[in-house]
Design a protein around this motif. Structure first.
Motif, mmCIF file in Angstrom:
data_model
loop_
_atom_site.group_PDB
_atom_site.id
_atom_site.type_symbol
_atom_site.label_atom_id
_atom_site.label_comp_id
_atom_site.label_asym_id
_atom_site.label_seq_id
_atom_site.Cartn_x
_atom_site.Cartn_y
_atom_site.Cartn_z
ATOM 1 N N TYR A 290 0.107 -2.922 12.519
ATOM 2 C CA TYR A 290 1.357 -2.767 13.257
ATOM 3 C C TYR A 290 2.539 -2.957 12.311
ATOM 4 N N PHE A 291 3.475 -2.019 12.420
ATOM 5 C CA PHE A 291 4.653 -2.020 11.571
ATOM 6 C C PHE A 291 5.915 -2.118 12.431
ATOM 7 N N CYS A 292 6.890 -2.858 11.956
ATOM 8 C CA CYS A 292 8.207 -2.778 12.576
ATOM 9 C C CYS A 292 9.101 -1.944 11.659
ATOM 10 N N ALA A 293 10.120 -1.370 12.261
ATOM 11 C CA ALA A 293 11.011 -0.487 11.539
ATOM 12 C C ALA A 293 12.415 -0.602 12.102
ATOM 13 N N ALA A 294 13.390 -0.281 11.252
ATOM 14 C CA ALA A 294 14.793 -0.375 11.652
ATOM 15 C C ALA A 294 15.515 0.925 11.332
ATOM 16 N N ARG A 295 16.446 1.262 12.204
ATOM 17 C CA ARG A 295 17.279 2.433 11.940
ATOM 18 C C ARG A 295 18.682 2.164 12.446
ATOM 19 N N TRP A 296 19.642 2.702 11.706
ATOM 20 C CA TRP A 296 21.040 2.574 12.113
ATOM 21 C C TRP A 296 21.280 3.474 13.315
ATOM 22 N N GLY A 297 21.904 2.920 14.335
ATOM 23 C CA GLY A 297 22.281 3.754 15.472
ATOM 24 C C GLY A 297 21.331 3.637 16.640
ATOM 25 N N VAL A 298 21.128 4.729 17.325
ATOM 26 C CA VAL A 298 20.369 4.719 18.567
ATOM 27 C C VAL A 298 18.872 4.660 18.280
ATOM 28 N N THR A 299 18.122 4.359 19.318
ATOM 29 C CA THR A 299 16.676 4.266 19.169
ATOM 30 C C THR A 299 16.073 5.636 18.906
ATOM 31 N N GLU B 280 12.568 8.980 11.466
ATOM 32 C CA GLU B 280 13.954 8.638 11.773
ATOM 33 C C GLU B 280 14.301 7.196 11.460
ATOM 34 N N TYR B 281 13.319 6.439 11.003
ATOM 35 C CA TYR B 281 13.564 5.051 10.663
ATOM 36 C C TYR B 281 13.785 4.897 9.159
ATOM 37 N N ASP B 282 14.702 3.996 8.833
ATOM 38 C CA ASP B 282 15.129 3.849 7.453
ATOM 39 C C ASP B 282 14.387 2.750 6.702
ATOM 40 N N TYR B 283 14.008 1.713 7.415
ATOM 41 C CA TYR B 283 13.415 0.550 6.769
ATOM 42 C C TYR B 283 12.133 0.167 7.494
ATOM 43 N N TRP B 284 11.167 -0.288 6.698
ATOM 44 C CA TRP B 284 9.847 -0.630 7.231
ATOM 45 C C TRP B 284 9.360 -1.961 6.681
ATOM 46 N N GLY B 285 8.619 -2.668 7.516
ATOM 47 C CA GLY B 285 7.911 -3.834 7.052
ATOM 48 C C GLY B 285 6.597 -3.440 6.404
ATOM 49 N N GLN B 286 5.872 -4.424 5.938
ATOM 50 C CA GLN B 286 4.620 -4.166 5.214
ATOM 51 C C GLN B 286 3.426 -4.033 6.171
ATOM 52 N N GLY B 287 3.615 -4.407 7.413
ATOM 53 C CA GLY B 287 2.555 -4.270 8.407
ATOM 54 C C GLY B 287 1.745 -5.542 8.579
ATOM 55 N N GLN C 138 20.576 -2.530 2.386
ATOM 56 C CA GLN C 138 19.132 -2.690 2.519
ATOM 57 C C GLN C 138 18.804 -3.705 3.607
ATOM 58 N N VAL C 139 17.726 -3.427 4.303
ATOM 59 C CA VAL C 139 17.197 -4.339 5.309
ATOM 60 C C VAL C 139 15.749 -4.635 4.930
ATOM 61 N N GLN C 140 15.424 -5.875 4.832
ATOM 62 C CA GLN C 140 14.050 -6.272 4.564
ATOM 63 C C GLN C 140 13.416 -6.760 5.865
ATOM 64 N N LEU C 141 12.232 -6.277 6.124
ATOM 65 C CA LEU C 141 11.522 -6.605 7.368
ATOM 66 C C LEU C 141 10.177 -7.233 7.033
#
Length: 123
Positions: free
Chosen positions: A94-103, A109-116, A1-4
């Motif tokens: 505005y939200f940030c997001a994370a994904r394993w691998g390439v952009t 295609e993103y796995d993890y999201w912040g709350q905005g 898990q990734v928390q943003l």
């Protein structure tokens, strides 16, 4: 898990500049490509910018190219979005997001999201 967790939202004047931050915790931040998205009321979430895990590749939506800059500091587990020449139409959550691998540019295609974080551009 990734928390943003995003921070830095607020009220900005038209033509002004503002910087958003997104700090990650959990798994190794440097393994993840990061993206910024935004969502205005009544609209779908849309891609703004993405950066590779190493920070050597960046991508931007046409609407923000030349005005926004995405960057990251892997030592601080943080990705930034520098926003310049802001316009009223930049008003959104505005939200940030994370994904394993390439952009990627699609939100699915993103796995993890912040709350905005809300950015309001006002004259």
């Amino acid at each position: 898990q990734v928390q943003l967790v995003e921070s830095g939202g607020g009220l900005v004047q038209v033509g002004g500049s503002h910087r958003l931050s997104c700090t990650a915790s959990g798994r190794t931040f440097s393994n993840y490509a990061m993206g910024w998205f935004r969502q205005a009321p009544g609209k779908e979430r849309e891609f703004q910018a993405a950066i590779s895990w190493r920070g050597d590749n960046t991508y931007y939506a046409d609407s923000v190219k030349g005005r926004f800059t995405i960057s990251r500091d892997n030592a601080k587990n943080t990705v930034y979005l520098q926003m310049n020449s802001l316009k009223p139409e930049d008003t959104a959550v505005y939200f940030c997001a994370a994904r394993w691998g390439v952009t990627a540019q699609r939100s699915v295609e993103y796995d993890y999201w912040g709350q905005g974080t809300q950015v309001t551009v006002s004259s």
